[in-house]
Scaffold this motif. Structure first.
Motif, PDB file in Angstrom:
ATOM      1  N   ASP A 143       0.845  -1.189   0.000  1.00  0.00           N
ATOM      2  CA  ASP A 143       0.000   0.000   0.000  1.00  0.00           C
ATOM      3  C   ASP A 143       0.879   1.237   0.000  1.00  0.00           C
ATOM      4  OD1 ASP A 143      -2.514   1.213   0.018  1.00  0.00           O
ATOM      5  OD2 ASP A 143      -2.444   1.517   2.182  1.00  0.00           O
ATOM      6  N   GLY A 144       0.517   2.235  -0.815  1.00  0.00           N
ATOM      7  CA  GLY A 144       1.241   3.496  -0.885  1.00  0.00           C
ATOM      8  C   GLY A 144       0.336   4.674  -0.598  1.00  0.00           C
ATOM      9  N   PRO A 145       0.846   5.894  -0.732  1.00  0.00           N
ATOM     10  CA  PRO A 145       0.045   7.083  -0.432  1.00  0.00           C
ATOM     11  C   PRO A 145      -1.224   7.205  -1.273  1.00  0.00           C
ATOM     12  CG  PRO A 145       2.366   7.643  -0.636  1.00  0.00           C
ATOM     13  CD  PRO A 145       2.229   6.237  -1.101  1.00  0.00           C
ATOM     14  N   MET A 198      10.530   4.131  -5.475  1.00  0.00           N
ATOM     15  CA  MET A 198      11.540   4.707  -4.586  1.00  0.00           C
ATOM     16  C   MET A 198      10.994   5.968  -3.934  1.00  0.00           C
ATOM     17  SD  MET A 198      14.493   2.914  -4.979  1.00  0.00           S
ATOM     18  CE  MET A 198      15.919   3.978  -4.940  1.00  0.00           C
ATOM     19  N   ASN A 199      11.576   6.291  -2.788  1.00  0.00           N
ATOM     20  CA  ASN A 199      11.275   7.538  -2.086  1.00  0.00           C
ATOM     21  C   ASN A 199       9.771   7.722  -1.861  1.00  0.00           C
ATOM     22  OD1 ASN A 199      14.117   8.313  -2.170  1.00  0.00           O
ATOM     23  ND2 ASN A 199      13.767   8.724  -4.343  1.00  0.00           N
ATOM     24  N   THR A 200       9.121   6.634  -1.522  1.00  0.00           N
ATOM     25  CA  THR A 200       7.677   6.614  -1.294  1.00  0.00           C
ATOM     26  C   THR A 200       7.401   5.801  -0.039  1.00  0.00           C
ATOM     27  OG1 THR A 200       7.257   6.689  -3.682  1.00  0.00           O
ATOM     28  CG2 THR A 200       5.446   5.969  -2.277  1.00  0.00           C
ATOM     29  N   LYS A 201       6.573   6.308   0.832  1.00  0.00           N
ATOM     30  CA  LYS A 201       6.230   5.559   2.041  1.00  0.00           C
ATOM     31  C   LYS A 201       5.305   4.395   1.673  1.00  0.00           C
ATOM     32  CE  LYS A 201       6.933   9.092   5.580  1.00  0.00           C
ATOM     33  NZ  LYS A 201       7.812   9.962   4.772  1.00  0.00           N
ATOM     34  N   LEU A 202       5.748   3.197   2.007  1.00  0.00           N
ATOM     35  CA  LEU A 202       5.029   1.986   1.650  1.00  0.00           C
ATOM     36  C   LEU A 202       4.716   1.168   2.898  1.00  0.00           C
ATOM     37  CD1 LEU A 202       7.307   0.830  -1.323  1.00  0.00           C
ATOM     38  CD2 LEU A 202       5.135   2.060  -1.505  1.00  0.00           C
ATOM     39  N   THR A 203       3.576   0.519   2.880  1.00  0.00           N
ATOM     40  CA  THR A 203       3.246  -0.474   3.899  1.00  0.00           C
ATOM     41  C   THR A 203       3.121  -1.809   3.195  1.00  0.00           C
ATOM     42  OG1 THR A 203       2.051   1.162   5.227  1.00  0.00           O
ATOM     43  CG2 THR A 203       1.640  -1.157   5.710  1.00  0.00           C
ATOM     44  N   ILE A 204       4.017  -2.724   3.533  1.00  0.00           N
ATOM     45  CA  ILE A 204       4.044  -4.038   2.900  1.00  0.00           C
ATOM     46  C   ILE A 204       3.415  -5.029   3.876  1.00  0.00           C
ATOM     47  CG2 ILE A 204       5.508  -5.818   1.878  1.00  0.00           C
ATOM     48  CD1 ILE A 204       7.518  -3.559   1.249  1.00  0.00           C
ATOM     49  N   MET A 205       2.258  -5.577   3.472  1.00  0.00           N
ATOM     50  CA  MET A 205       1.468  -6.412   4.368  1.00  0.00           C
ATOM     51  C   MET A 205       1.632  -7.885   4.023  1.00  0.00           C
ATOM     52  SD  MET A 205      -1.927  -3.979   4.520  1.00  0.00           S
ATOM     53  CE  MET A 205      -1.700  -3.271   2.892  1.00  0.00           C
ATOM     54  N   PHE A 206       1.898  -8.682   5.051  1.00  0.00           N
ATOM     55  CA  PHE A 206       2.090 -10.120   4.927  1.00  0.00           C
ATOM     56  C   PHE A 206       0.828 -10.826   5.435  1.00  0.00           C
ATOM     57  CE2 PHE A 206       6.180  -8.215   4.949  1.00  0.00           C
ATOM     58  CZ  PHE A 206       7.137  -9.102   4.465  1.00  0.00           C
TER      59      PHE A 206
END
Length: 218
Positions: A143-145, A198-206
């Motif tokens: 998930d990104g902005p 790159m240079n992007t706030k990401l939430t990587i969900m497992f």
């Protein structure tokens, strides 16, 4: 050859990447201690350094060893190896080659290059037994902005992450070094090497296991 590369770079081994052998090829490489990153203590978003122009990331499950599994005359059982694990962690393996694209590196060169390991981000500990069946498969969502960047049905390439861990413990024991306490072992990607912004706030969900909040930066 991997040891010579480490010596030339002045590196020590902080962990291992591995997979079950396939097509008469071993799939194991050291992860250099200087390339193991941990969560930020000052921010909920952890910066992860990327060396190349493209961020390629693999979502994996890793195990931290709580005690040594030294060389011995009989192989370790799966139960013994799992009992030696102190932590199960969500991790991101950073993928990048030290070879130029035009080098057309083949498998022996890739093996010497630590199987394209550019680093490992050690994410949160999850409160699961290493052998828990839930670790075999789960969805991967990034998930990104601006919303969801990608979704994959994640599945471990060896069926379960303890399969390569068990193999590694006996592989190292047979060679006399053994698997040492404190080493982190990452075991294969659930969705392959995925290119990330790159240079992007990401939430990587497992799946329901947890997530890693990060920003891939140069």
């Amino acid at each position: 050859m991997q040891a010579l590369v480490g010596e030339a770079l002045g590196e020590t081994t902080g962990g291992w990447k591995c997979g079950a052998p396939a097509e008469n090829r071993i799939n194991v490489a050291p992860i250099f201690r200087s390339l193991i990153y941990t969560r930020s203590r000052t921010s909920s978003w952890s910066p992860i350094p990327i060396k190349g122009s493209v961020a390629r990331v693999e979502q994996e499950i890793a195990f931290v060893m709580g005690r040594d599994l030294p060389a011995r005359s009989t192989p370790y059982t799966m139960a013994e190896v799992c009992a030696a694990v102190s932590e199960v962690r969500l991790v991101l393996e950073l993928i990048g080659s030290r070879f130029l694209p035009e080098a057309n590196a083949e498998y022996p060169e890739a093996l010497a290059d630590c199987l394209s390991n550019e680093g490992l981000f050690a994410g949160p500990v999850i409160a699961l037994d290493p052998a828990d069946p839930v670790l075999a498969s789960f969805p991967i969502v990034v998930d990104g902005p601006d919303g969801i960047v990608l979704e994959r049905e994640g599945r471990h390439p060896d069926g379960h992450p303890t399969v390569p861990l068990h193999w590694l413990a006996n592989f190292l024991a047979e060679r006399g070094s053994g698997l040492k306490a404190g080493k982190i072992v990452t075991t294969g990607s659930y969705a392959g090497a995925l290119e990330m912004p790159m240079n992007t706030k990401l939430t990587i969900m497992f799946g329901g296991l947890g997530d890693i909040a990060c920003e891939l930066v140069r």
